[in-house]
Each structure stands twice: as structure tokens, then as C-alpha cells.
Design a protein around this motif. Structure first.
Motif, mmCIF file in Angstrom:
data_model
loop_
_atom_site.group_PDB
_atom_site.id
_atom_site.type_symbol
_atom_site.label_atom_id
_atom_site.label_comp_id
_atom_site.label_asym_id
_atom_site.label_seq_id
_atom_site.Cartn_x
_atom_site.Cartn_y
_atom_site.Cartn_z
ATOM 1 N N VAL A 55 0.842 -1.203 0.000
ATOM 2 C CA VAL A 55 0.000 0.000 0.000
ATOM 3 C C VAL A 55 0.874 1.248 0.000
ATOM 4 O O VAL A 55 0.640 2.195 -0.745
ATOM 5 N N GLN A 62 4.392 -0.214 -5.280
ATOM 6 C CA GLN A 62 3.111 0.222 -4.734
ATOM 7 C C GLN A 62 2.024 -0.396 -5.601
ATOM 8 O O GLN A 62 1.928 -0.115 -6.788
ATOM 9 N N GLY A 64 -1.983 -1.618 -4.980
ATOM 10 C CA GLY A 64 -3.167 -1.804 -4.152
ATOM 11 C C GLY A 64 -3.823 -3.156 -4.346
ATOM 12 O O GLY A 64 -4.298 -3.761 -3.382
ATOM 13 N N ALA A 67 -1.876 -5.694 -2.491
ATOM 14 C CA ALA A 67 -2.109 -5.505 -1.060
ATOM 15 C C ALA A 67 -3.422 -6.164 -0.637
ATOM 16 O O ALA A 67 -3.478 -6.858 0.382
ATOM 17 N N ASN A 85 -7.544 -4.480 7.548
ATOM 18 C CA ASN A 85 -6.952 -3.831 6.375
ATOM 19 C C ASN A 85 -7.718 -4.164 5.110
ATOM 20 O O ASN A 85 -7.876 -3.307 4.229
ATOM 21 N N SER A 89 -9.868 -1.407 2.757
ATOM 22 C CA SER A 89 -9.387 -1.297 1.371
ATOM 23 C C SER A 89 -10.523 -1.063 0.393
ATOM 24 O O SER A 89 -10.307 -0.665 -0.743
#
Length: 90
Positions: A55, A62, A64, A67, A85, A89
Motif C-alpha cells: 500500500v 506500490q 493496491g 495488497a 486492512n 481497502s
């Protein structure tokens, strides 16, 4: 009042200790490698922690979507942090 002072002093010492152990980029790389190994070995917290690194883009790409996959894997393994988490999200 004395108990409050003891707790306040302990909190200040903890914050100072945390600040003195700031992570370097090398620390983040080592942490990402360790979390990856832990996650691959089935450690739910390693997956949740690696998801956070994805994240934030800390020493990993990076990403998402990656993640979310890691948070889901952690949550399904029983990690409350992974479930939290995953929920935030969306």
C-alpha cells in the motif's frame, strides 16, 4: 495521580525509543524480504505486513491490488489486522 504520571512517563519513553529506531531504506528492504518469506511460509501476520508495504510502496512496488490479495490471505488465515486492512481497502 501517581499512576497517571507513571503511565505518562512510560508512554513518553516508548515514543522516544521508537523515534530513535527510525528505519532506513535498507531496513525496509530487509523487512519486505522477511515478510515475503513469512507469508510464503503461511504466517498470516507476514502477509498483512507485506500488504501494508505494498500500500505504502515501501521497498516494494506500490500495488493496491496485490495488497488486497495479501490482506485477504491474512484474513482467511485468521489475522484480525488482515481482516481490518481488507475491510478498509474497499
Amino acid at each position: 495521580m501517581t499512576m497517571f504520571r507513571v503511565l505518562a512517563t512510560g508512554l513518553l519513553l516508548a515514543v522516544a525509543a521508537a523515534a530513535s529506531h527510525a528505519q532506513t531504506p535498507d531496513d525496509d528492504i530487509a523487512l519486505a524480504e522477511r515478510n515475503h518469506q513469512l507469508c510464503q511460509a503461511g504466517d498470516k501476520n507476514g502477509c498483512a505486513n507485506l500488504g501494508i508495504q505494498h500500500v505504502e510502496g515501501r521497498s516494494v512496488t506500490q500495488d493496491g491490488a496485490r495488497a488486497v490479495e495479501l490482506f485477504r490471505q491474512a484474513c482467511e488465515g485468521g489475522s484480525p489486522d488482515g481482516c481490518h486492512n481488507l475491510a478498509v481497502s474497499y
